[in-house]
Scaffold this motif. Structure first.
Motif, PDB file in Angstrom:
ATOM      1  N   ARG A  48      -5.304 -15.121  -4.290  1.00 23.55           N
ATOM      2  CA  ARG A  48      -4.777 -13.768  -4.448  1.00 23.55           C
ATOM      3  C   ARG A  48      -4.236 -13.562  -5.862  1.00 23.55           C
ATOM      4  O   ARG A  48      -4.418 -12.495  -6.460  1.00 23.55           O
ATOM      5  CB  ARG A  48      -3.685 -13.512  -3.417  1.00 23.55           C
ATOM      6  CG  ARG A  48      -3.166 -12.081  -3.395  1.00 23.55           C
ATOM      7  CD  ARG A  48      -4.291 -11.100  -3.060  1.00 23.55           C
ATOM      8  NE  ARG A  48      -4.841 -11.303  -1.747  1.00 23.55           N
ATOM      9  CZ  ARG A  48      -4.813 -10.429  -0.761  1.00 23.55           C
ATOM     10  NH1 ARG A  48      -4.225  -9.262  -0.956  1.00 23.55           N
ATOM     11  NH2 ARG A  48      -5.381 -10.678   0.407  1.00 23.55           N
ATOM     12  N   TYR A  88      -7.172 -13.029  -8.082  1.00 24.35           N
ATOM     13  CA  TYR A  88      -7.713 -11.682  -7.871  1.00 24.35           C
ATOM     14  C   TYR A  88      -6.919 -10.658  -8.684  1.00 24.35           C
ATOM     15  O   TYR A  88      -7.500  -9.750  -9.298  1.00 24.35           O
ATOM     16  CB  TYR A  88      -7.661 -11.335  -6.382  1.00 24.35           C
ATOM     17  CG  TYR A  88      -8.171  -9.947  -6.059  1.00 24.35           C
ATOM     18  CD1 TYR A  88      -9.526  -9.711  -5.890  1.00 24.35           C
ATOM     19  CD2 TYR A  88      -7.288  -8.870  -5.936  1.00 24.35           C
ATOM     20  CE1 TYR A  88     -10.006  -8.438  -5.606  1.00 24.35           C
ATOM     21  CE2 TYR A  88      -7.754  -7.600  -5.654  1.00 24.35           C
ATOM     22  CZ  TYR A  88      -9.111  -7.388  -5.476  1.00 24.35           C
ATOM     23  OH  TYR A  88      -9.569  -6.125  -5.207  1.00 24.35           O
ATOM     24  N   ILE A  89      -5.590 -10.803  -8.714  1.00 20.22           N
ATOM     25  CA  ILE A  89      -4.757  -9.881  -9.488  1.00 20.22           C
ATOM     26  C   ILE A  89      -5.093  -9.987 -10.970  1.00 20.22           C
ATOM     27  O   ILE A  89      -5.256  -8.980 -11.665  1.00 20.22           O
ATOM     28  CB  ILE A  89      -3.265 -10.182  -9.239  1.00 20.22           C
ATOM     29  CG1 ILE A  89      -2.894  -9.887  -7.793  1.00 20.22           C
ATOM     30  CG2 ILE A  89      -2.383  -9.380 -10.195  1.00 20.22           C
ATOM     31  CD1 ILE A  89      -1.503 -10.349  -7.410  1.00 20.22           C
ATOM     32  N   TYR A 128       1.269  -4.740  -4.529  1.00 24.09           N
ATOM     33  CA  TYR A 128       1.045  -5.050  -3.116  1.00 24.09           C
ATOM     34  C   TYR A 128       0.352  -6.396  -2.963  1.00 24.09           C
ATOM     35  O   TYR A 128       0.739  -7.227  -2.129  1.00 24.09           O
ATOM     36  CB  TYR A 128       0.215  -3.950  -2.460  1.00 24.09           C
ATOM     37  CG  TYR A 128      -0.222  -4.286  -1.051  1.00 24.09           C
ATOM     38  CD1 TYR A 128       0.644  -4.123   0.016  1.00 24.09           C
ATOM     39  CD2 TYR A 128      -1.493  -4.802  -0.798  1.00 24.09           C
ATOM     40  CE1 TYR A 128       0.256  -4.459   1.307  1.00 24.09           C
ATOM     41  CE2 TYR A 128      -1.892  -5.134   0.484  1.00 24.09           C
ATOM     42  CZ  TYR A 128      -1.006  -4.955   1.533  1.00 24.09           C
ATOM     43  OH  TYR A 128      -1.389  -5.297   2.804  1.00 24.09           O
ATOM     44  N   ASP A 129      -0.679  -6.630  -3.768  1.00 21.73           N
ATOM     45  CA  ASP A 129      -1.374  -7.915  -3.689  1.00 21.73           C
ATOM     46  C   ASP A 129      -0.451  -9.065  -4.076  1.00 21.73           C
ATOM     47  O   ASP A 129      -0.574 -10.173  -3.528  1.00 21.73           O
ATOM     48  CB  ASP A 129      -2.611  -7.894  -4.590  1.00 21.73           C
ATOM     49  CG  ASP A 129      -3.793  -7.194  -3.939  1.00 21.73           C
ATOM     50  OD1 ASP A 129      -3.917  -7.282  -2.706  1.00 21.73           O
ATOM     51  OD2 ASP A 129      -4.594  -6.569  -4.642  1.00 21.73           O
TER      52      ASP A 129
END
Length: 329
Positions: A196, A199-200, A176-177
């Motif tokens: 993002r 972050y993953i 989703y991210d």
């Protein structure tokens, strides 16, 4: 959406609407009779009538011998009747009222399952929709519920299944991210896309989405002219994911989000995101009567003199040995 999809959904909705008849519970039924009736309905998978019977049992005999077990059975019945909100509320109530109950881990488990399936209604169950593009709120709730179960009851019989579901949910949240990062990239929000992706990489290690996170970092940093960061992310991507679609003959191509393979409508009915874990949820743990019988059996065995306790060569007891309390092997 094709006509056959609409016809299928319409038929399922019609059948569901026709099956919502109110069950009338006889006022003269005793506690044991109500419990047996509920068990019969559950065994026959008549979850609507079972819910009405269990609610009547709980309201009429709130301190009876079957009260706790009726609450557990009610959680299960709501879940199987595709009422995840009611299942969650019932599980929360049981956890609040019986925090030290020997089967409270079951309430945590079904609460996680209810969140796991909360966004999978008729449309999501039978149509080929990509769950990684949906709001991840239910997935996060389910992950947290299963995490509580494992942290509080690591030796629970439900812990192994919960761990498998957490792996699946973690992969779903990471995907989703990645979709969100690609959306930022398409909209020209390059810093947001790179963040993002980072972050993953930082929070979803050992998931398939890490490669997409690195690709987002490369594309975002490159567009921002932050070439040192882009080169570092690119080297990491080449080293760990040499077959990633963003790499063409070792050169980075501005990453295009990979498309999901489409399924026909028949496949979507049998293959879905939930099929990674096909085992249905178990019924509740043992009833109070079964637990009482087990205790009586253990007490009787413990009271036997040691010389009459018969065991086989491997320390396991035969069927006749058990039912005669060790007198016959």
């Amino acid at each position: 959406m094709s006509l056959k999809h609409l016809l299928l959904v319409g038929l399922l909705a019609f059948v569901a609407a026709c099956s919502t008849n109110k069950t009338v519970i006889d006022e003269s039924l005793s506690e044991s009779e109500l419990y047996r009736k509920a068990q019969t309905d559950l065994d026959a998978e008549n979850f609507g009538p079972a819910i009405e019977t269990l609610r009547a049992l709980e309201s009429r005999y709130p301190f009876g011998r079957y009260a706790d077990q009726a609450q557990l059975e009610l959680i299960y019945a709501y879940y199987e009747n595709m009422e995840p909100e009611a299942a969650t509320a019932s599980a929360d109530r049981f956890i609040r009222l019986h925090p030290q109950h020997p089967n409270v881990d079951y309430a945590y488990y079904i609460r996680g399952l209810a969140s796991f399936t909360r966004d999978r209604g008729i449309f999501e169950r039978f149509l080929p929709l990509d769950m990684t593009r949906r709001d991840p709120g239910a997935a996060r709730d389910s992950f947290n519920d299963f995490a509580q179960l494992i942290n509080r009851y690591p030796n629970s019989q439900y812990a192994p299944d919960a761990r498998l579901r957490m792996v699946y949910l973690r992969n779903l949240l990471a995907d989703y991210d990645a979709h969100v990062g690609h959306y930022y990239l398409k909209r020209g929000a390059y810093l947001a896309a790179a963040n993002r992706g980072r972050y993953i990489v930082e929070n979803y290690q050992q998931t398939p989405a890490v490669g997409n996170g690195l690709a987002l970092m490369v594309a975002g940093y490159d567009r921002l002219a932050m070439h040192d960061l882009a080169d570092s992310a690119l080297e990491t991507l080449k080293l760990n994911y040499p077959e990633h679609p963003a790499l063409v003959k070792g050169k980075f191509k501005h990453h295009v989000e990979p498309s999901q393979p489409e399924m026909n409508w028949m496949e979507s009915m049998s293959v879905s995101a939930m099929d990674v874990l096909t085992a249905p949820p178990p019924r509740t743990a043992k009833t109070q009567m079964q637990r009482q019988m087990d205790r009586e059996y253990q007490d009787a065995v413990a009271a036997l003199p040691r010389e009459v306790r018969v065991h086989d060569e491997e320390g396991r007891r035969s069927f006749w040995n058990r039912i005669t309390f060790g007198l016959i092997d």
